[in-house]
Scaffold this motif. Structure first.
Motif, mmCIF file in Angstrom:
data_model
loop_
_atom_site.group_PDB
_atom_site.id
_atom_site.type_symbol
_atom_site.label_atom_id
_atom_site.label_comp_id
_atom_site.label_asym_id
_atom_site.label_seq_id
_atom_site.Cartn_x
_atom_site.Cartn_y
_atom_site.Cartn_z
ATOM 1 N N ASP A 47 24.198 13.668 54.504
ATOM 2 C CA ASP A 47 23.628 14.262 55.715
ATOM 3 C C ASP A 47 22.446 15.160 55.359
ATOM 4 O OD1 ASP A 47 25.496 13.013 57.351
ATOM 5 O OD2 ASP A 47 26.954 14.616 57.057
ATOM 6 N N LEU A 48 22.560 15.857 54.230
ATOM 7 C CA LEU A 48 21.490 16.734 53.754
ATOM 8 C C LEU A 48 21.378 16.606 52.252
ATOM 9 C CD1 LEU A 48 22.556 20.184 55.306
ATOM 10 C CD2 LEU A 48 20.870 18.659 56.254
ATOM 11 N N SER A 49 20.184 16.824 51.743
ATOM 12 C CA SER A 49 20.024 16.987 50.303
ATOM 13 C C SER A 49 18.988 18.070 50.108
ATOM 14 C CB SER A 49 19.603 15.687 49.620
ATOM 15 O OG SER A 49 18.277 15.357 49.932
ATOM 16 N N PHE A 50 19.179 18.863 49.066
ATOM 17 C CA PHE A 50 18.179 19.885 48.772
ATOM 18 C C PHE A 50 18.084 20.106 47.276
ATOM 19 C CE2 PHE A 50 22.108 22.197 49.745
ATOM 20 C CZ PHE A 50 22.208 23.130 48.714
ATOM 21 N N THR A 51 16.929 20.565 46.872
ATOM 22 C CA THR A 51 16.670 20.866 45.469
ATOM 23 C C THR A 51 16.514 22.376 45.349
ATOM 24 O OG1 THR A 51 15.468 18.790 45.333
ATOM 25 C CG2 THR A 51 15.180 20.310 43.505
ATOM 26 N N THR A 52 17.128 22.959 44.329
ATOM 27 C CA THR A 52 16.994 24.395 44.116
ATOM 28 C C THR A 52 15.887 24.656 43.098
ATOM 29 O OG1 THR A 52 18.800 24.276 42.530
ATOM 30 C CG2 THR A 52 19.379 24.990 44.736
ATOM 31 N N HIS A 53 15.539 25.932 42.920
ATOM 32 C CA HIS A 53 14.404 26.291 42.064
ATOM 33 C C HIS A 53 14.527 25.769 40.638
ATOM 34 C CE1 HIS A 53 12.211 28.524 45.027
ATOM 35 N NE2 HIS A 53 13.305 29.167 45.375
ATOM 36 N N GLY A 54 15.745 25.659 40.102
ATOM 37 C CA GLY A 54 15.911 25.148 38.745
ATOM 38 C C GLY A 54 15.763 23.645 38.647
ATOM 39 N N GLY A 55 15.561 22.964 39.784
ATOM 40 C CA GLY A 55 15.423 21.513 39.783
ATOM 41 C C GLY A 55 16.736 20.789 40.010
ATOM 42 N N ALA A 56 17.819 21.535 40.243
ATOM 43 C CA ALA A 56 19.113 20.897 40.492
ATOM 44 C C ALA A 56 19.116 20.260 41.882
ATOM 45 C CB ALA A 56 20.233 21.922 40.383
ATOM 46 N N LYS A 57 19.706 19.078 41.978
ATOM 47 C CA LYS A 57 19.740 18.330 43.236
ATOM 48 C C LYS A 57 21.146 18.443 43.834
ATOM 49 C CE LYS A 57 17.637 15.095 45.727
ATOM 50 N NZ LYS A 57 16.411 15.264 46.425
ATOM 51 N N HIS A 58 21.214 18.911 45.071
ATOM 52 C CA HIS A 58 22.502 19.097 45.745
ATOM 53 C C HIS A 58 22.585 18.168 46.950
ATOM 54 C CE1 HIS A 58 23.409 22.873 43.570
ATOM 55 N NE2 HIS A 58 22.093 22.970 43.539
ATOM 56 N N TYR A 59 23.790 17.653 47.199
ATOM 57 C CA TYR A 59 24.023 16.798 48.355
ATOM 58 C C TYR A 59 25.047 17.471 49.249
ATOM 59 C CZ TYR A 59 21.527 13.392 45.598
ATOM 60 O OH TYR A 59 20.558 12.753 44.860
#
Length: 118
Positions: A47-59
């Motif tokens: 439904d969502l995905s985002f990238t944090t400042h360290g480059g980690a990809k979250h779903y």
């Protein structure tokens, strides 16, 4: 209630995180990347995905009860694996009345996910 009605809350939740880029399955955002299950040929898109400042990809997925929990298990396992490959996590946002169902599935099938109340 359908999933769309919870997406606004999910986006607000994600925007509080320190994200670099946010994608969501709504008209205001770019769609998250989808994956195809090689066995079933089913397309799985969070439904969502985002990238944090360290480059980690979250779903992130809005976790709703389903008549076919096996489909959810397959979906969440894939998203969890893809997130861990990119140093991220799978976040399951469970609306009121759906959290216990979500916790049971995650524990029973040993899915690496963080569960939040929505």
């Amino acid at each position: 209630m359908d999933k769309k009605s919870y997406l606004e809350k999910a986006i607000a939740w994600a925007e509080k995180k320190s994200t670099v880029s946010l994608r969501a399955v709504t008209s205001d955002y770019e769609d998250p990347k989808s994956f195809t299950n090689t066995d079933t040929k089913e397309t799985i898109r969070p439904d969502l995905s985002f990238t944090t400042h360290g480059g980690a990809k979250h779903y992130t997925d809005v976790a709703l009860k389903d008549e076919n929990p096996q489909r959810l298990v397959t979906r969440w396992k894939l998203l969890s694996m893809m997130a861990s490959l990119k140093r991220g996590k799978l976040h399951l946002l469970a609306p009121k009345g759906h959290k216990r169902f979500t916790e049971r599935l995650v524990n029973r099938y040993n899915i690496n996910a963080n569960i939040y109340s929505l």
